[in-house]
Design a protein around this motif. Sequence first.
Motif, PDB file in Angstrom:
ATOM      1  N   THR A   1     -31.098   0.032  -7.556  1.00  0.00           N
ATOM      2  CA  THR A   1     -32.546   0.173  -7.680  1.00  0.00           C
ATOM      3  C   THR A   1     -33.175  -1.195  -7.957  1.00  0.00           C
ATOM      4  O   THR A   1     -32.474  -2.170  -8.254  1.00  0.00           O
ATOM      5  N   VAL A   2     -34.495  -1.235  -7.897  1.00  0.00           N
ATOM      6  CA  VAL A   2     -35.210  -2.470  -8.248  1.00  0.00           C
ATOM      7  C   VAL A   2     -34.888  -2.851  -9.691  1.00  0.00           C
ATOM      8  O   VAL A   2     -34.712  -4.022 -10.019  1.00  0.00           O
ATOM      9  N   SER A   3     -34.767  -1.857 -10.543  1.00  0.00           N
ATOM     10  CA  SER A   3     -34.421  -2.096 -11.948  1.00  0.00           C
ATOM     11  C   SER A   3     -33.041  -2.757 -12.060  1.00  0.00           C
ATOM     12  O   SER A   3     -32.838  -3.695 -12.835  1.00  0.00           O
TER      13      SER A   3
ATOM     14  N   GLU B   1     -39.204  -6.428 -12.893  1.00  0.00           N
ATOM     15  CA  GLU B   1     -39.165  -5.556 -11.721  1.00  0.00           C
ATOM     16  C   GLU B   1     -40.265  -5.934 -10.732  1.00  0.00           C
ATOM     17  O   GLU B   1     -40.060  -5.910  -9.519  1.00  0.00           O
ATOM     18  N   GLY B   2     -41.433  -6.297 -11.240  1.00  0.00           N
ATOM     19  CA  GLY B   2     -42.537  -6.697 -10.366  1.00  0.00           C
ATOM     20  C   GLY B   2     -42.193  -7.937  -9.547  1.00  0.00           C
ATOM     21  O   GLY B   2     -42.500  -8.012  -8.342  1.00  0.00           O
TER      22      GLY B   2
ATOM     23  N   ARG C   1     -39.780  -6.927  -6.813  1.00  0.00           N
ATOM     24  CA  ARG C   1     -40.508  -6.239  -5.728  1.00  0.00           C
ATOM     25  C   ARG C   1     -41.247  -7.247  -4.841  1.00  0.00           C
ATOM     26  O   ARG C   1     -41.245  -7.132  -3.623  1.00  0.00           O
ATOM     27  N   ASN C   2     -41.873  -8.231  -5.468  1.00  0.00           N
ATOM     28  CA  ASN C   2     -42.601  -9.247  -4.702  1.00  0.00           C
ATOM     29  C   ASN C   2     -41.662 -10.042  -3.788  1.00  0.00           C
ATOM     30  O   ASN C   2     -41.971 -10.295  -2.624  1.00  0.00           O
TER      31      ASN C   2
ATOM     32  N   LEU D   1     -38.684  -9.082  -2.698  1.00  0.00           N
ATOM     33  CA  LEU D   1     -38.181  -8.185  -1.651  1.00  0.00           C
ATOM     34  C   LEU D   1     -39.216  -8.008  -0.552  1.00  0.00           C
ATOM     35  O   LEU D   1     -38.894  -8.064   0.641  1.00  0.00           O
ATOM     36  N   SER D   2     -40.438  -7.808  -0.942  1.00  0.00           N
ATOM     37  CA  SER D   2     -41.507  -7.611   0.028  1.00  0.00           C
ATOM     38  C   SER D   2     -41.669  -8.845   0.916  1.00  0.00           C
ATOM     39  O   SER D   2     -41.802  -8.747   2.136  1.00  0.00           O
TER      40      SER D   2
ATOM     41  N   ARG E   1     -35.326  -2.920   3.056  1.00  0.00           N
ATOM     42  CA  ARG E   1     -34.518  -3.899   2.338  1.00  0.00           C
ATOM     43  C   ARG E   1     -33.155  -4.074   3.013  1.00  0.00           C
ATOM     44  O   ARG E   1     -32.691  -5.198   3.196  1.00  0.00           O
TER      45      ARG E   1
END
Length: 201
Positions: A157-159, A169-170, A173-174, A176-177, A188
């Motif tokens: 997971t992102v976590s 985590e933010g 996500r950034n 990965l995006s 992903r």
Amino acid sequence: MIKVLLADDQALVRGAFAAMLGLEADIEVVAEVSAGDEVIAAAQRTRPDVALLDVQMPGQDGLSAAAELRKALPSCRVIVCTTFGRPGYLARAMAAGAAGFVVKDATPEQLVDAVRRVHAGLRVVDPALAAESLATGQSPLTDRERDVLAVARDGGTVSDLAKALHLSEGTVRNHLSAAIGKTGARTRAEAVKVAEDSGWL
């Protein structure tokens, strides 16, 4: 006499290279190792002129080992020799200080010639791969985006990724995006595959 260190995790390949190079009157294989993290100790013990390193090995990959070897023993010239002729690997090998990059389907004569030329202070790069690298260009990924994708290879997971990389985590996500966008992928997993196929990971 050109002293050579061989690093390849496949015993059959390593043995074949050693036997082939050993037939040359001016080349002596002074060390053989099967993992990237064995390279420095073997090089410091045997003082090779040229190190022939595979890319994918246990312990430490050949590109990281090449960078460390250039610092630990600057007189040793590095040739990266791999099955994976990917433009990203070539760029990373050159950035790590390698003087040569050849693919394993090169002829024995080409490999021997590469050892001699690199020992003489020249650079040797597989011509087809050099042309492809020019056409492909540099990796669009930042170091951190590459780190995130490398950890994402194993899923999670992102976590999970955030904990492994000591990031929020933010932030994960950034990254990965951004990586998904830069690779033109939809997911992903697709981004990881594109980056691996290009040699960026």
